[in-house]
Design an enzyme around this catalytic site. Structure first.
Site, PDB file in Angstrom:
ATOM      1  N   ALA A 176      -2.904   1.821  -1.504  1.00 39.10           N
ATOM      2  CA  ALA A 176      -3.864   1.163  -0.951  1.00 39.10           C
ATOM      3  C   ALA A 176      -4.813   0.409  -1.384  1.00 39.10           C
ATOM      4  O   ALA A 176      -5.959  -0.094  -1.372  1.00 39.10           O
ATOM      5  CB  ALA A 176      -4.986   2.325   0.095  1.00 39.10           C
ATOM      6  N   TYR A 224       7.731   5.188   4.810  1.00 40.48           N
ATOM      7  CA  TYR A 224       7.813   5.844   2.728  1.00 40.48           C
ATOM      8  C   TYR A 224       8.978   6.705   2.640  1.00 40.48           C
ATOM      9  O   TYR A 224       9.375   6.576   1.147  1.00 40.48           O
ATOM     10  CB  TYR A 224       6.499   5.973   2.592  1.00 40.48           C
ATOM     11  CG  TYR A 224       5.956   5.987   2.950  1.00 40.48           C
ATOM     12  CD1 TYR A 224       5.191   4.605   1.801  1.00 40.48           C
ATOM     13  CD2 TYR A 224       4.302   5.547   3.584  1.00 40.48           C
ATOM     14  CE1 TYR A 224       4.392   3.458   2.378  1.00 40.48           C
ATOM     15  CE2 TYR A 224       3.820   4.749   3.458  1.00 40.48           C
ATOM     16  CZ  TYR A 224       3.724   3.380   2.885  1.00 40.48           C
ATOM     17  OH  TYR A 224       1.916   2.703   2.923  1.00 40.48           O
ATOM     18  N   ASN A 242       1.690   1.648  -9.082  1.00 45.68           N
ATOM     19  CA  ASN A 242       1.604   1.046  -7.404  1.00 45.68           C
ATOM     20  C   ASN A 242       0.611   1.951  -7.320  1.00 45.68           C
ATOM     21  O   ASN A 242       0.102   2.918  -6.818  1.00 45.68           O
ATOM     22  CB  ASN A 242       2.675   1.903  -6.571  1.00 45.68           C
ATOM     23  CG  ASN A 242       2.679   1.850  -5.863  1.00 45.68           C
ATOM     24  OD1 ASN A 242       1.913   1.312  -5.237  1.00 45.68           O
ATOM     25  ND2 ASN A 242       3.791   2.687  -4.626  1.00 45.68           N
ATOM     26  N   PRO A 268      -4.064   6.707  -4.643  1.00 44.17           N
ATOM     27  CA  PRO A 268      -3.756   7.287  -3.333  1.00 44.17           C
ATOM     28  C   PRO A 268      -2.549   7.314  -2.459  1.00 44.17           C
ATOM     29  O   PRO A 268      -2.025   6.744  -1.567  1.00 44.17           O
ATOM     30  CB  PRO A 268      -5.251   6.940  -2.866  1.00 44.17           C
ATOM     31  CG  PRO A 268      -5.226   5.623  -3.188  1.00 44.17           C
ATOM     32  CD  PRO A 268      -4.396   5.413  -4.476  1.00 44.17           C
ATOM     33  N   ASN A 269      -3.111   8.695  -1.784  1.00 43.40           N
ATOM     34  CA  ASN A 269      -1.341   8.942  -0.914  1.00 43.40           C
ATOM     35  C   ASN A 269      -0.086   9.148  -1.548  1.00 43.40           C
ATOM     36  O   ASN A 269       0.375  10.170  -0.738  1.00 43.40           O
ATOM     37  CB  ASN A 269      -1.803   8.571   0.273  1.00 43.40           C
ATOM     38  CG  ASN A 269      -3.375   8.580   0.987  1.00 43.40           C
ATOM     39  OD1 ASN A 269      -3.922   9.962   0.951  1.00 43.40           O
ATOM     40  ND2 ASN A 269      -3.812   7.904   1.160  1.00 43.40           N
ATOM     41  N   GLU A 274       3.708  -4.336 -10.908  1.00 45.54           N
ATOM     42  CA  GLU A 274       3.581  -4.248  -9.792  1.00 45.54           C
ATOM     43  C   GLU A 274       4.630  -3.050  -8.782  1.00 45.54           C
ATOM     44  O   GLU A 274       5.655  -4.332  -8.153  1.00 45.54           O
ATOM     45  CB  GLU A 274       2.390  -4.793  -8.768  1.00 45.54           C
ATOM     46  CG  GLU A 274       2.709  -4.542  -7.754  1.00 45.54           C
ATOM     47  CD  GLU A 274       1.634  -6.256  -7.074  1.00 45.54           C
ATOM     48  OE1 GLU A 274       0.781  -6.565  -7.729  1.00 45.54           O
ATOM     49  OE2 GLU A 274       0.657  -5.300  -6.461  1.00 45.54           O
ATOM     50  N   HIS A 315       6.006  -1.384  -5.140  1.00 47.94           N
ATOM     51  CA  HIS A 315       5.257  -1.015  -3.601  1.00 47.94           C
ATOM     52  C   HIS A 315       7.096  -0.456  -2.739  1.00 47.94           C
ATOM     53  O   HIS A 315       7.762  -1.330  -2.688  1.00 47.94           O
ATOM     54  CB  HIS A 315       4.612  -1.872  -2.731  1.00 47.94           C
ATOM     55  CG  HIS A 315       3.876  -2.630  -3.404  1.00 47.94           C
ATOM     56  ND1 HIS A 315       2.196  -2.187  -3.316  1.00 47.94           N
ATOM     57  CD2 HIS A 315       3.026  -3.500  -3.879  1.00 47.94           C
ATOM     58  CE1 HIS A 315       1.230  -2.367  -3.743  1.00 47.94           C
ATOM     59  NE2 HIS A 315       2.255  -3.588  -4.430  1.00 47.94           N
ATOM     60  N   ARG A 345       4.368  -6.397   6.802  1.00 44.84           N
ATOM     61  CA  ARG A 345       3.611  -5.116   7.687  1.00 44.84           C
ATOM     62  C   ARG A 345       2.216  -5.809   7.575  1.00 44.84           C
ATOM     63  O   ARG A 345       1.938  -6.938   8.775  1.00 44.84           O
ATOM     64  CB  ARG A 345       2.729  -3.614   6.516  1.00 44.84           C
ATOM     65  CG  ARG A 345       4.205  -3.078   6.511  1.00 44.84           C
ATOM     66  CD  ARG A 345       4.377  -2.371   5.328  1.00 44.84           C
ATOM     67  NE  ARG A 345       3.683  -1.055   6.280  1.00 44.84           N
ATOM     68  CZ  ARG A 345       3.451   0.134   4.961  1.00 44.84           C
ATOM     69  NH1 ARG A 345       3.187   0.253   3.791  1.00 44.84           N
ATOM     70  NH2 ARG A 345       2.168   1.072   6.013  1.00 44.84           N
ATOM     71  N   ARG A 405       4.340  12.420   5.022  1.00 43.76           N
ATOM     72  CA  ARG A 405       3.029  10.641   5.565  1.00 43.76           C
ATOM     73  C   ARG A 405       4.060   9.485   5.423  1.00 43.76           C
ATOM     74  O   ARG A 405       5.290   9.263   5.013  1.00 43.76           O
ATOM     75  CB  ARG A 405       2.736   9.937   3.916  1.00 43.76           C
ATOM     76  CG  ARG A 405       2.226   8.810   3.856  1.00 43.76           C
ATOM     77  CD  ARG A 405       1.924   8.441   2.367  1.00 43.76           C
ATOM     78  NE  ARG A 405       0.928   7.367   2.551  1.00 43.76           N
ATOM     79  CZ  ARG A 405       0.931   5.946   1.677  1.00 43.76           C
ATOM     80  NH1 ARG A 405       0.422   6.053   0.562  1.00 43.76           N
ATOM     81  NH2 ARG A 405       0.308   5.242   2.535  1.00 43.76           N
ATOM     82  N   ASP A 433      -9.726  -5.431 -13.723  1.00 48.32           N
ATOM     83  CA  ASP A 433      -9.687  -6.105 -14.785  1.00 48.32           C
ATOM     84  C   ASP A 433      -9.335  -4.716 -15.552  1.00 48.32           C
ATOM     85  O   ASP A 433      -9.380  -5.505 -16.599  1.00 48.32           O
ATOM     86  CB  ASP A 433     -11.484  -5.697 -13.951  1.00 48.32           C
ATOM     87  CG  ASP A 433     -12.061  -6.657 -13.585  1.00 48.32           C
ATOM     88  OD1 ASP A 433     -11.214  -7.458 -13.198  1.00 48.32           O
ATOM     89  OD2 ASP A 433     -12.775  -6.630 -13.033  1.00 48.32           O
TER      90      ASP A 433
HETATM   91  C1  DQA Z   1       2.276   0.861  -0.811  1.00 50.02           C
HETATM   92  C2  DQA Z   1       1.060   0.037   0.009  1.00 50.02           C
HETATM   93  C3  DQA Z   1       0.215   0.019   0.351  1.00 50.02           C
HETATM   94  O1  DQA Z   1      -0.184  -1.401   1.602  1.00 50.02           O
HETATM   95  C4  DQA Z   1      -0.769   1.166   1.074  1.00 50.02           C
HETATM   96  O2  DQA Z   1      -1.365   1.664   0.622  1.00 50.02           O
HETATM   97  C5  DQA Z   1       0.327   2.423   0.265  1.00 50.02           C
HETATM   98  C6  DQA Z   1       1.877   2.134  -0.304  1.00 50.02           C
HETATM   99  C7  DQA Z   1       3.796   1.108  -1.182  1.00 50.02           C
HETATM  100  O3  DQA Z   1       4.364   1.442  -1.745  1.00 50.02           O
HETATM  101  O4  DQA Z   1       4.640   0.621  -0.291  1.00 50.02           O
HETATM  102  O5  DQA Z   1      -0.529   3.755  -0.273  1.00 50.02           O
HETATM  103  O6  DQA Z   1       1.892   0.576  -2.222  1.00 50.02           O
END
Ligand code: DQA
Length: 140
Positions: free
Chosen positions: A74, A22, A71, A9-10, A95, A97, A104, A17, A84
């Site tokens: 949240a 970011y 990624n 999300p987002n 993974e 980020h 943070r 954002r 799962d």
């Molecule tokens: C994120 C870090 C997460 O804590 C956050 O909720 C995101 C982006 C990152 O790419 O740094 O939406 O996954």
């Protein structure tokens, strides 16, 4: 070899954002970087703001995908369901980020997905995706 790159999300709001965290580049720019890193191999990029849709996508990877880059945004910090699903399909997963979740807020330090992922890359910006793809290309 086929890779599935999943963004939670987002992340479709990149560029708008919180640019101080970011960066100024948008989601299309991220997709172009992923496309370049995947040159010569089969890949799919998927983004969703919905937890269940991400679970469905991970399940559909079974038998079709050799490696996952995710990624979970949240959902990293909340989703047992995504953890799962990854354990259920048992596909090698990295993974990623964009920001460094360890420096943070306190709630970002815990990641459910880290309990399954073979590797976690955090705080390397969009390059983290390229590193994850390179890692899977080298190890699969
Ligand atoms: C994120 C870090 C997460 O804590 C956050 O909720 C995101 C982006 C990152 O790419 O740094 O939406 O996954």
């Amino acid at each position: 070899m086929k890779l599935l790159i999943i963004n939670g999300p987002n992340l479709n709001m990149l560029g708008i954002r919180e640019p101080a965290i970011y960066g100024n580049n948008n989601y299309s720019h991220l997709c172009s970087m992923i496309e370049q890193a995947c040159e010569g191999i089969d890949f799919e990029i998927y983004q969703s703001n919905h937890e269940g849709a991400i679970v469905d996508k991970i399940q559909s990877a079974l038998g079709n995908v050799d490696g996952i880059v995710i990624n979970p945004a949240a959902y990293t910090h909340t989703s047992v369901a995504i953890l799962d699903a990854l354990k259920a399909v048992a596909i090698p997963t990295v993974e990623v980020h964009i920001s460094d979740i360890n420096t943070r807020e306190e709630f970002r330090k815990f990641s459910y997905v880290s309990l399954y992922a073979q590797k976690t890359i955090a705080g390397h910006g969009f390059d983290g995706y390229v590193e994850a793809i390179e890692y899977l290309r080298a190890t699969l």
